[in-house]
Design a protein around this motif. Structure first.
Motif, PDB file in Angstrom:
ATOM      1  N   PRO A 180     -74.837 -45.743  -9.894  1.00 43.80           N
ATOM      2  CA  PRO A 180     -73.480 -44.667 -10.805  1.00 43.80           C
ATOM      3  C   PRO A 180     -72.840 -44.517  -8.843  1.00 43.80           C
ATOM      4  O   PRO A 180     -73.267 -44.982  -8.024  1.00 43.80           O
ATOM      5  CB  PRO A 180     -74.260 -42.707 -10.443  1.00 43.80           C
ATOM      6  CG  PRO A 180     -75.558 -43.546 -10.900  1.00 43.80           C
ATOM      7  CD  PRO A 180     -75.819 -44.573 -10.631  1.00 43.80           C
ATOM      8  N   LEU A 181     -71.557 -44.803  -9.092  1.00 41.45           N
ATOM      9  CA  LEU A 181     -70.758 -44.466  -7.608  1.00 41.45           C
ATOM     10  C   LEU A 181     -70.093 -43.160  -7.633  1.00 41.45           C
ATOM     11  O   LEU A 181     -70.069 -42.492  -8.768  1.00 41.45           O
ATOM     12  CB  LEU A 181     -69.598 -45.182  -7.954  1.00 41.45           C
ATOM     13  CG  LEU A 181     -70.292 -47.093  -8.115  1.00 41.45           C
ATOM     14  CD1 LEU A 181     -69.286 -48.076  -8.411  1.00 41.45           C
ATOM     15  CD2 LEU A 181     -71.237 -47.250  -7.032  1.00 41.45           C
ATOM     16  N   ALA A 182     -69.050 -42.497  -6.881  1.00 42.37           N
ATOM     17  CA  ALA A 182     -68.401 -41.732  -6.544  1.00 42.37           C
ATOM     18  C   ALA A 182     -69.195 -39.983  -7.111  1.00 42.37           C
ATOM     19  O   ALA A 182     -68.419 -39.293  -7.498  1.00 42.37           O
ATOM     20  CB  ALA A 182     -67.182 -41.290  -7.019  1.00 42.37           C
ATOM     21  N   ASN A 183     -69.974 -40.054  -6.265  1.00 46.90           N
ATOM     22  CA  ASN A 183     -70.480 -38.706  -6.429  1.00 46.90           C
ATOM     23  C   ASN A 183     -71.364 -38.796  -7.883  1.00 46.90           C
ATOM     24  O   ASN A 183     -71.682 -37.696  -8.598  1.00 46.90           O
ATOM     25  CB  ASN A 183     -70.223 -37.474  -6.257  1.00 46.90           C
ATOM     26  CG  ASN A 183     -70.526 -38.010  -4.658  1.00 46.90           C
ATOM     27  OD1 ASN A 183     -71.243 -38.264  -4.175  1.00 46.90           O
ATOM     28  ND2 ASN A 183     -68.982 -37.245  -4.271  1.00 46.90           N
ATOM     29  N   SER A 184     -71.190 -40.005  -8.690  1.00 47.12           N
ATOM     30  CA  SER A 184     -71.747 -39.201 -10.335  1.00 47.12           C
ATOM     31  C   SER A 184     -72.936 -39.222 -10.405  1.00 47.12           C
ATOM     32  O   SER A 184     -73.883 -39.549  -9.627  1.00 47.12           O
ATOM     33  CB  SER A 184     -71.262 -40.317 -11.506  1.00 47.12           C
ATOM     34  OG  SER A 184     -70.136 -40.719 -11.212  1.00 47.12           O
ATOM     35  N   GLY A 185     -73.775 -38.464 -11.227  1.00 49.34           N
ATOM     36  CA  GLY A 185     -75.410 -38.144 -11.553  1.00 49.34           C
ATOM     37  C   GLY A 185     -75.721 -39.639 -12.069  1.00 49.34           C
ATOM     38  O   GLY A 185     -75.364 -40.300 -12.738  1.00 49.34           O
ATOM     39  N   ALA A 186     -77.016 -39.677 -13.233  1.00 48.67           N
ATOM     40  CA  ALA A 186     -76.813 -40.818 -13.450  1.00 48.67           C
ATOM     41  C   ALA A 186     -76.892 -40.401 -14.693  1.00 48.67           C
ATOM     42  O   ALA A 186     -76.178 -38.896 -15.587  1.00 48.67           O
ATOM     43  CB  ALA A 186     -78.605 -39.990 -13.684  1.00 48.67           C
TER      44      ALA A 186
END
Length: 164
Positions: free
Chosen positions: A53-59
């Motif tokens: 995950p990138l840019a503060n994305s969760g799983a």
């Protein structure tokens, strides 16, 4: 009308459940229309998938996820940016946004790869420039990237793994 202790307890339980069960792990909760990421396995083998995950994305699906041959999995999310990888296949990098915007990329030079992969957006109707990216079995390849800002009205982003 007075609220009983039992009614108050049930209300508190329902509110707590709603607060901790977003559409998908790490999903943006302000989404009016959730999006779907579908991953299908036509590779002839079981595929252990990994995500970054990138840019503060969760799983999206979590560690240790194995997609069995001949199956698919759907992950509902509102907003996700990151990479999905499978052994022997090119890495897929993509973003789906709460407004239906999407960008995605995958190397389309997969000639020697034991597993081919494509990314295809779906929508009703898609708007902008939204071609398939990557390669299918039999050597058929498409674009390698769809830059940000030009693919809209995406309801689903579909990643398909193929045998060569």
């Amino acid at each position: 009308m007075a609220i009983s202790k039992l009614q108050l307890a049930l209300l508190a339980t329902a509110m707590a459940a709603a607060a901790i069960s977003p559409t998908a792990s790490g999903a943006y909760t302000g989404c009016a229309t959730p999006r779907k990421v579908t991953i299908q396995n036509l590779s002839g083998r079981d595929l252990p998938l990994s995500e970054t995950p990138l840019a503060n994305s969760g799983a999206l699906f979590g560690a240790g996820y194995v997609l069995r041959h001949g199956t698919h999995a759907e992950f509902t999310t509102c907003l996700w940016t990151g990479r999905v990888a499978a052994p022997g296949a090119a890495v897929v990098e993509f973003h789906v946004g709460p407004d239906g915007g999407a960008w995605y990329q995958v190397d389309n030079r997969q000639a020697g790869s034991p597993v081919k992969v494509t990314v295809t957006p779906h929508g009703r109707p898609l708007q902008g420039h939204c071609p398939a990216a990557g390669c299918r079995g039999g050597g058929q390849c498409f674009a390698d990237a769809v830059p940000g800002g030009n693919c809209h009205a995406v309801d689903e982003l579909k990643i398909i793994y193929y045998s060569p």
